[in-house]
Design a protein around this motif. Structure first.
Motif, mmCIF file in Angstrom:
data_model
loop_
_atom_site.group_PDB
_atom_site.id
_atom_site.type_symbol
_atom_site.label_atom_id
_atom_site.label_comp_id
_atom_site.label_asym_id
_atom_site.label_seq_id
_atom_site.Cartn_x
_atom_site.Cartn_y
_atom_site.Cartn_z
ATOM 1 N N PHE B 99 0.619 -1.453 0.385
ATOM 2 C CA PHE B 99 0.014 0.176 -0.041
ATOM 3 C C PHE B 99 0.770 1.125 0.227
ATOM 4 N N TYR B 103 0.626 3.762 -3.212
ATOM 5 C CA TYR B 103 -0.028 4.949 -2.476
ATOM 6 C C TYR B 103 0.773 6.292 -2.877
ATOM 7 N N LEU B 161 -2.940 -1.229 -6.347
ATOM 8 C CA LEU B 161 -3.302 0.344 -5.954
ATOM 9 C C LEU B 161 -3.045 0.996 -6.702
ATOM 10 N N PHE B 188 -9.173 1.085 -1.925
ATOM 11 C CA PHE B 188 -9.153 -1.142 -1.438
ATOM 12 C C PHE B 188 -10.093 -1.514 -1.582
ATOM 13 N N THR B 191 -8.216 -3.215 -5.145
ATOM 14 C CA THR B 191 -7.094 -3.806 -4.349
ATOM 15 C C THR B 191 -7.558 -5.637 -4.181
#
Lengths: 281, 267
Positions: B99, B103, B161, B188, B191
């Protein structure tokens, strides 16, 4: 009145005084320009566009591909800021996304893990005023969404997932999502471009019904001139890059409009008038 | 949340095709092929009289159960436990780092190249070193399982993501959603399919990791059983241990398949 107009022109951050005479402008573009950097070279996409949209007016923007129609819409939505000039909604410059705006894109972009009903409810889970209430008043909000789905004929598909819906159904659900929070401004970015001709015409009538019910100010970007005439009060034609408004057409057909009107003489005249002003580079 | 299966209307209820699409066939067919495989195996070994220390027949493998069954079960349990511990660490840190990479561009540029570089090292090569650092026992096995399972999870989560369509993000952004809400409502769930696909790979990788480490730096577990059985030329016992490994692998894989169906119900 004179003072109010000058305030709008200066783009003052103060909200205009609410008065009955303030019916002339809901949305204003003031000398708006936009540049992109393409491999290091600045490219002027939009050059000094100024226009005003009255409350509850339905406006279309047509023009050749790549003339910056979508960029114009993204500026209103607050997704991309204007580089110079100002876009104002009710006198306030738009600098970030507004919660009283509904948007439908060319691609319906429904979330595949949500049912139709859950997709329509999405804006209410995000917008601050509704977010707090939806947890306690879920059933009331669900009824609201169901009513909206019934108006677009999707009541039997509320528990279906997007991949189980046809293209037209997805776009109808996407319209419901754009309207569920009762926006004051509706932005439509070629929402029917991917649909077949017959479904498309059905959607025009549907959109007209929804618009008449909600009375929200609407801006439609489209390549389809008949669509623009059918739905709009005013059609703006944009020229090739760097784009400016090259023509403005007021559509004076009575409302509600019917598909039969598309075959009248005055409709044809407006169509050819618009077509003449669309030019390729 | 069960999707209705759309069946062709004209398929006759007795045709092979409709049976293949039925619910029972999904476990009956693999069972039939497995039984067939064992039968062919048994017949071939007897027909060509293959010596037992090269390839034992299934019957010879099963004949080891009275003598060795308890020991194999005990060691299978050790392997299962080390695998699951290593896998859990891999899941936790893989999701977290995945993540982060997916991100933040900064994390992507700084951590990701390191990860790829590290992944090119064959993990088996690290086991002797780990036995120096941590001694003989469960720790090297847990770490090897972790190292092998971590990478597919982290990479898949990062890809999941990073591949969220910008239009989907626009829908949320245009409503004035915060970055966290964007993650919660779109990033979320988007993913999840990537994560579960990686878990099925990662659990098998974790098994490979712990068994490899057990053959080198352990005195317990299935890897250790296989090693000591082969050094005593007890090939049927080695095969019994392999069989136990296969059963555990299939069992865990099917657990993740069920979980995937539950959590990624829209695909």
């Amino acid at each position: 009145m004179a003072e109010q107009i000058s305030l709008t022109a200066l783009g003052s951050k103060q909200p205009l005084q609410q008065s009955s005479s303030e019916t002339s402008a809901d949305l204003t573009f003031q000398d708006v320009s936009l540049q992109y950097r393409m491999s290091g070279h600045p490219m002027q996409v939009i050059k000094q566009v100024s226009l005003t949209v009255a409350p509850s007016e339905f406006v279309s923007i047509v023009g050749p591909s790549g003339c910056g129609k979508t960029s114009l819409l993204r500026m209103i939505s607050g997704l991309n800021p204007a580089h110079s000039g100002q876009v104002c909604f009710r006198g306030e410059p738009i600098t970030k996304p507004l919660s009283n705006v509904g948007i439908a894109f060319q691609n319906p972009v429904l979330l595949p893990w949500r049912t139709t009903l859950q997709n329509v409810l999405l804006p209410l889970e995000v917008i601050p005023t509704h977010k707090r209430q939806i947890k306690t008043h879920r059933d009331r909000y669900e009824r609201m969404a169901q009513d909206l789905l019934t108006t677009v004929g999707l009541e039997d598909f509320k528990n279906h997932y997007p991949q189980q819906l046809s293209g037209g159904m997805k776009q109808r659900a996407s319209l419901c999502r754009a309207l569920i929070h009762q926006p004051e401004l509706l932005l439509l970015d070629e929402p029917f471009a991917a649909l077949d001709a017959f479904t498309r015409e059905e959607m025009w009538e549907l959109l007209q019904r929804l618009w008449e019910r909600s009375q929200c100010t609407s801006v439609l970007v489209t390549h389809n001139l008949r669509e623009a005439i059918f739905l709009s009060d005013t059609v703006y034609v944009m020229g090739p890059r760097p784009s400016q408004i090259v023509h403005t057409l007021k559509v004076d057909l009575p409302r509600p409009r019917t598909l039969d009107m598309c075959f009248t003489e005055s409709f044809h005249q407006m169509y050819s008038e618009l077509r003449r002003h669309i030019q390729r580079k | 949340m069960v999707l209705t299966q759309q069946k062709p209307i004209n398929a006759s209820p007795y045709s092979l095709e409709s049976w293949v699409n039925s619910k029972h066939s999904s476990y009956l067919l693999p069972l039939i092929t497995t039984v067939l495989l064992f039968i062919v195996w048994e017949i071939s070994v007897r027909l060509f009289s293959v010596p037992e220390f090269i390839l034992p027949a299934p019957s010879a493998i099963l004949a080891e159960i009275p003598q060795w069954g308890r020991a194999v079960a005990k060691n299978a349990w050790i392997t299962l436990a080390t695998t699951l511990v290593g896998f859990s660490f891999a899941l936790l840190s893989g999701v977290l780092i995945g993540f982060t990479i997916g991100y933040s561009k900064l994390a992507n540029l700084t951590i990701y190249p390191l990860l790829i570089g590290f992944n090119t090292i064959p993990k088996v090569a690290l086991v002797p070193l780990m036995s120096i650092w941590f001694g003989i026992g469960a720790v090297p096995a847990v770490i090897t399982a972790f190292l092998l399972a971590f990478f597919p999870i982290a990479v898949n989560v990062a890809i999941g993501l990073a591949t969220v369509e910008s239009e989907m993000q626009d829908v949320l952004t245009s409503l004035g959603a915060s970055r966290f809400e964007g993650f919660q409502k779109v990033g979320f769930p988007h993913t999840m399919p990537y994560l579960f696909a990686s878990l099925k790979v990662a659990i098998s990788q974790a098994f490979i990791g712990s068994v490899i480490a057990e053959t080198v730096a352990s005195n317990g577990g299935i890897g250790y059983v296989i090693l000591s059985a082969s050094s005593n030329f007890n090939v049927p016992l080695a095969f019994l241990a392999l069989l136990a490994l296969a059963v555990m692998g299939i069992f865990l894989y099917s657990i993740f398949m069920v979980l995937e169906k539950r959590f990624v119900h829209w695909i």
